[in-house]
Design a protein around this motif. Structure first.
Motif, short mmCIF file in Angstrom:
data_model
loop_
_atom_site.label_atom_id
_atom_site.label_comp_id
_atom_site.label_asym_id
_atom_site.label_seq_id
_atom_site.Cartn_x
_atom_site.Cartn_y
_atom_site.Cartn_z
N PHE A 68 -5.73 1.77 4.84
CA PHE A 68 -5.09 0.82 5.63
C PHE A 68 -3.79 1.12 5.92
O PHE A 68 -3.12 1.11 7.17
CB PHE A 68 -5.15 -0.82 5.04
CG PHE A 68 -4.35 -1.69 5.97
CD1 PHE A 68 -4.87 -1.89 7.26
CD2 PHE A 68 -3.16 -2.26 5.55
CE1 PHE A 68 -4.39 -2.98 8.11
CE2 PHE A 68 -2.35 -2.97 6.33
CZ PHE A 68 -3.03 -3.76 7.57
N GLY A 69 -2.73 1.65 4.99
CA GLY A 69 -1.71 2.14 5.26
C GLY A 69 -1.62 3.21 6.20
O GLY A 69 -0.79 3.71 7.08
N ILE A 70 -2.44 4.45 5.84
CA ILE A 70 -2.59 5.47 6.71
C ILE A 70 -2.91 5.29 8.23
O ILE A 70 -2.37 5.78 9.27
CB ILE A 70 -3.77 6.42 6.04
CG1 ILE A 70 -3.03 7.03 4.82
CG2 ILE A 70 -3.89 7.57 7.08
CD1 ILE A 70 -4.04 7.79 4.12
N TRP A 71 -3.79 4.42 8.25
CA TRP A 71 -4.26 3.60 9.49
C TRP A 71 -3.19 3.05 10.39
O TRP A 71 -2.88 3.21 11.58
CB TRP A 71 -5.50 2.75 9.66
CG TRP A 71 -5.80 2.07 10.85
CD1 TRP A 71 -6.66 2.91 11.83
CD2 TRP A 71 -5.33 1.16 11.59
NE1 TRP A 71 -6.59 2.10 13.00
CE2 TRP A 71 -6.06 0.90 12.83
CE3 TRP A 71 -4.55 0.05 10.99
CZ2 TRP A 71 -5.80 -0.28 13.40
CZ3 TRP A 71 -4.32 -1.06 11.75
CH2 TRP A 71 -5.12 -1.48 12.97
N GLU A 72 -2.35 2.34 9.69
CA GLU A 72 -1.17 1.54 10.39
C GLU A 72 -0.20 2.60 10.76
O GLU A 72 0.57 2.39 11.62
CB GLU A 72 -0.73 0.22 9.18
CG GLU A 72 0.02 -0.72 9.81
CD GLU A 72 1.48 -0.44 9.62
OE1 GLU A 72 2.14 -0.97 10.53
OE2 GLU A 72 1.79 0.43 8.95
N LYS A 73 0.16 3.53 9.97
CA LYS A 73 1.06 4.11 10.33
C LYS A 73 0.73 5.39 11.40
O LYS A 73 1.59 5.77 12.22
CB LYS A 73 1.53 4.98 8.99
CG LYS A 73 2.83 6.05 9.09
CD LYS A 73 3.32 6.59 7.84
CE LYS A 73 4.42 7.31 8.03
NZ LYS A 73 4.95 7.79 6.74
#
Length: 264
Positions: free
Chosen positions: A253-258
């Motif tokens: 989720f953090g990778i997608w959000e960034k």
């Protein structure tokens, strides 16, 4: 007994292996600190709140009261980050501010965004620690540290300090009750005077209790290590799989959000 300690022994997750709860808390906190994102911090807060309240059965009221303590401390801390101070006119980029004696104090969009990010990240880390504290007794935490070969001196100090938190709290409560029954806090001036006496007496009484505790330990052949009975736990492959799934989901989720979602 503090409510934290009471629920640590009576929550619905007390039978789960301490290593699983420690792993979940530690890895989730590392992910929160490593990924600089509003969304991930909010996700960690919601995840840990759900685990504490819904899974462990900790009352909402107690949890919100506990979270109010670090939240109030963090609000005071991040306020200094949000403010911009200039000694040569209005600070650049501020959208609100005032001047006093040639010093301009204002709030900038960048400072406010940074303060909000630090606040959420720190609050999420506090949620991770509260999860461990509210679901795992201190005896199990010390036992786990002993198994991973933590320094024995650190564990003994940890156990003694934890014990004396209760001793000092009980002593302070008794002194306060005695003072209140004699109108020691009837007004502000007497309240300050009584508070000073409480602090000084608390130090003396705590020192006396510590000496008595050391004498009691010495009389029982204390050799620098306090040994307590430990419960037997078994690791659950299902719980470990859930932990890995949740933390992997946070990372993705953090990778997608960034990189693929809206800007952090």
């Amino acid at each position: 007994m503090f409510q934290i300690d009471y629920y640590a022994y009576s929550n619905r997750m007390v039978s789960i292996h301490p290593a699983e709860k420690f792993l979940f808390s530690f890895i989730t906190m590392l992910i929160c600190l490593a990924i600089n994102s509003y969304a991930v911090s909010l996700a960690v807060i919601l995840l840990m709140t759900g685990a504490v309240v819904l899974r462990a059965g900790i009352p909402w009221g107690l949890y919100l009261k506990l979270m109010a303590l670090p939240a109030a401390f963090l609000l005071v801390g991040v306020a200094a980050i949000a403010l911009s101070v200039s000694f040569s006119g209005q600070a650049a980029g501020t959208f609100w501010g005032f001047s006093l004696a040639g010093v301009s104090v204002g709030v900038s969009a960048g400072g406010l965004a940074l303060a909000g990010k630090i606040f959420l990240k720190s609050l999420a880390a506090a949620c991770c620690l509260y999860f461990l504290a509210l679901t795992t007794p201190m005896v199990d935490i010390i036992s786990l540290l002993r198994k991973i070969k933590a320094p024995s001196l650190f564990m003994e100090l940890m156990g003694l300090v934890y014990r004396f938190i209760f001793v000092m709290a009980e002593t302070a409560e008794k002194i306060y009750t005695s003072q209140s029954s004699r109108l020691g806090y009837v007004n502000l001036n007497r309240g300050y005077h009584s508070l000073g006496q409480l602090v000084s007496n608390l130090f003396v009484k705590s020192y006396h209790r510590s000496k008595m505790l050391f004498i009691a330990l010495t009389s029982r052949c204390y050799n620098g290590e306090i040994t307590v009975l430990e419960r037997n736990y078994s690791l659950s492959p299902g719980n470990i799989a859930v932990i890995l799934l949740l933390d992997t989901g946070l990372v993705l989720f953090g990778i997608w959000e960034k990189w693929g979602g809206p800007a952090a």
